[in-house]
Design an enzyme around this catalytic site. Sequence first.
Site, short mmCIF file in Angstrom:
data_model
loop_
_atom_site.label_atom_id
_atom_site.label_comp_id
_atom_site.label_asym_id
_atom_site.label_seq_id
_atom_site.Cartn_x
_atom_site.Cartn_y
_atom_site.Cartn_z
N HIS A 1 0.85 -1.18 0.00
CA HIS A 1 0.00 0.00 0.00
C HIS A 1 0.89 1.23 0.00
CE1 HIS A 1 -3.10 2.85 1.24
NE2 HIS A 1 -3.96 1.95 0.80
N ASP B 1 -8.03 -5.20 0.30
CA ASP B 1 -8.55 -5.98 -0.81
C ASP B 1 -8.13 -7.44 -0.80
OD1 ASP B 1 -10.01 -3.99 -1.98
OD2 ASP B 1 -8.24 -3.11 -2.91
N1 ACO Z 1 4.16 -7.62 -4.72
C1 ACO Z 1 5.51 -7.60 -4.89
N2 ACO Z 1 6.28 -6.51 -4.76
C2 ACO Z 1 5.67 -5.36 -4.45
C3 ACO Z 1 4.28 -5.28 -4.23
C4 ACO Z 1 3.52 -6.46 -4.39
N3 ACO Z 1 2.21 -6.43 -4.22
N4 ACO Z 1 3.94 -4.01 -3.93
C5 ACO Z 1 5.09 -3.30 -3.94
N5 ACO Z 1 6.14 -4.11 -4.25
C6 ACO Z 1 7.55 -3.73 -4.31
C7 ACO Z 1 7.85 -2.92 -5.57
O1 ACO Z 1 8.27 -3.75 -6.64
C8 ACO Z 1 8.93 -1.97 -5.11
O2 ACO Z 1 10.15 -2.70 -5.12
P1 ACO Z 1 11.55 -1.90 -5.41
O3 ACO Z 1 11.69 -0.93 -4.28
O4 ACO Z 1 12.57 -3.00 -5.39
O5 ACO Z 1 11.37 -1.25 -6.73
C9 ACO Z 1 8.57 -1.69 -3.64
O6 ACO Z 1 7.78 -2.84 -3.22
C10 ACO Z 1 7.73 -0.43 -3.45
O7 ACO Z 1 6.62 -0.51 -4.32
P2 ACO Z 1 5.99 0.73 -5.09
O8 ACO Z 1 5.21 0.24 -6.26
O9 ACO Z 1 7.03 1.76 -5.33
O10 ACO Z 1 5.01 1.26 -3.99
P3 ACO Z 1 3.79 2.20 -4.25
O11 ACO Z 1 3.52 2.87 -2.97
O12 ACO Z 1 4.01 3.05 -5.44
O13 ACO Z 1 2.63 1.18 -4.65
C11 ACO Z 1 0.80 -0.29 -4.60
C12 ACO Z 1 1.63 0.75 -3.82
C13 ACO Z 1 0.41 0.27 -5.98
C14 ACO Z 1 -0.50 -0.54 -3.82
C15 ACO Z 1 1.62 -1.57 -4.75
O14 ACO Z 1 1.98 -2.08 -3.49
C16 ACO Z 1 0.88 -2.65 -5.57
O15 ACO Z 1 0.92 -2.61 -6.81
N6 ACO Z 1 0.19 -3.61 -4.87
C17 ACO Z 1 -0.61 -4.61 -5.53
C18 ACO Z 1 -1.92 -4.01 -5.96
C19 ACO Z 1 -2.85 -3.76 -4.78
O16 ACO Z 1 -3.08 -4.62 -3.94
N7 ACO Z 1 -3.47 -2.57 -4.77
C20 ACO Z 1 -4.47 -2.22 -3.76
C21 ACO Z 1 -4.07 -1.03 -3.00
S1 ACO Z 1 -5.23 -0.77 -1.72
C22 ACO Z 1 -6.50 0.02 -2.42
O17 ACO Z 1 -6.45 0.60 -3.46
C23 ACO Z 1 -7.76 -0.06 -1.70
#
Ligand code: ACO
Length: 427
Positions: free
Chosen positions: A305, A362
């Site tokens: 998140h 979620d």
């Molecule tokens: N699985 C694996 N790796 C992940 C995940 C995941 N679900 N989420 C983040 N990471 C990793 C990224 O690859 C990144 O790695 P790096 O630092 O080596 O590049 C690091 O963790 C940080 O991730 P970001 O994408 O930069 O974090 P951001 O805050 O931009 O994204 C997000 C948050 C979009 C929710 C992300 O965690 C994601 O895509 N999760 C899966 C989708 C999801 O469940 N979304 C629901 C959000 S809750 C809602 O909307 C109600």
Amino acid sequence: MADNAKLQVAGKDVEFPVRSGTIGPDVVDIRKLYAQTGAFTYDPGFTSTASCDSALTYIDGDEGVLLHRGYPIGQLAEESSFMEVAYLLLNGELPSGEELGNFTTTISRHTMLHEQLATFYRGFRRDAHPMAIMCGVVGALSAFYHDSTDITDPTQRTIASHRLIAKMPTIAAMAYKYSVGQPFQYPDNSLSYTGNFLKMTFGVPAEPYEVNPVVEKALDRIFILHADHEQNASTSTVRLAGSSGANPFACMAAGIACLWGPAHGGANEAALNMLREIGTPERIPEYIARAKNKDDPFRLMGFGHRVYKNYDPRATVMQKTVREVFESLGVNDPVFETALRLEELALSDDYFIEKKLFPNVDFYSGVILSAIGFPTTMFTALFALARTVGWVAQWNEMISDPEQKIGRPRQLYTGPAQRDYVPVGQR
Ligand code: ACO
């Protein structure tokens, strides 16, 4: 008030006021930065930017805290109802018994849709995604309710807010009915907000529909958990659309479009699809390895998140609700075992620990919604239904804010500098 923030830009010393809220990080008020230095700030994704003042919702992502108007989400989910939370978000205080009764009656009086909107649905393909229908129909409300589109009139704003909250379940249920080829069900205002939605979705004219109170409670709780989440992507979209003076129905359609994305509201659908694809707990390590592989775009859906770097407090309530619904409906879906095991393995894996990736709301909501009988394509539509309360409350807050202006970010331009046009024959 904290000390001013001092900054040196291009050899020039400038100072900016630091403002404090009631809780949470201070903000450096850099509104005069460009005027004083000619420089912009650069913050793609707004990771360090507060876009507005807001008194609705507070999140402490490190501690896993979520408060609506000061009340912890766990208490609201356990003890209140979605209508009560809607009132709270819109009006700032919990309602008295009489206020809640009046509010609930007002909302129930707006549940019907203009009859001509039913014809509008028939223009969609039967296999249209419910979110595609929601974007279209909610946007179209502005063509049907002209008497509540003047955003300068507080009475019209209130009526539009009530209409949106009241009609969203009808719109979502009709999207579902249309996809399965069953007749649309009219609202039944003798039922609760959530009971009525269940009946419009699963009831048929051929037989009576009994609302299961455990399912009703669980769904109401899901709505509470999704009601608002401060300046998330869809809410910011609603605010940005509204900042130009667009009418509230158009703004909500913009919010729905943003919510649809898999990184936001689409994650509940994606999370359940992923759990079903994993199938059995033995295959979990394979998926965890994929999520960790930089060359594989796969991510664990329902994990991570932007704000929570701790357990999402909504996921805790959600996990408990899964058990209640499964027990009441006698469901024994292996997908829940897979989810629990996946959570356990991911939370003991260094990759997820170091990056502070925890289950979000979620991760479990799809498991419950599926047990209740909703197809995965409806999950995000349910999220939109609940989040409408937050969108409407945030939109109202923005319109009443004297500091509100049209949202207009700037950029760091990286294209070619000025050059002369060359006629096509000379290129
Ligand atoms: N699985 C694996 N790796 C992940 C995940 C995941 N679900 N989420 C983040 N990471 C990793 C990224 O690859 C990144 O790695 P790096 O630092 O080596 O590049 C690091 O963790 C940080 O991730 P970001 O994408 O930069 O974090 P951001 O805050 O931009 O994204 C997000 C948050 C979009 C929710 C992300 O965690 C994601 O895509 N999760 C899966 C989708 C999801 O469940 N979304 C629901 C959000 S809750 C809602 O909307 C109600």
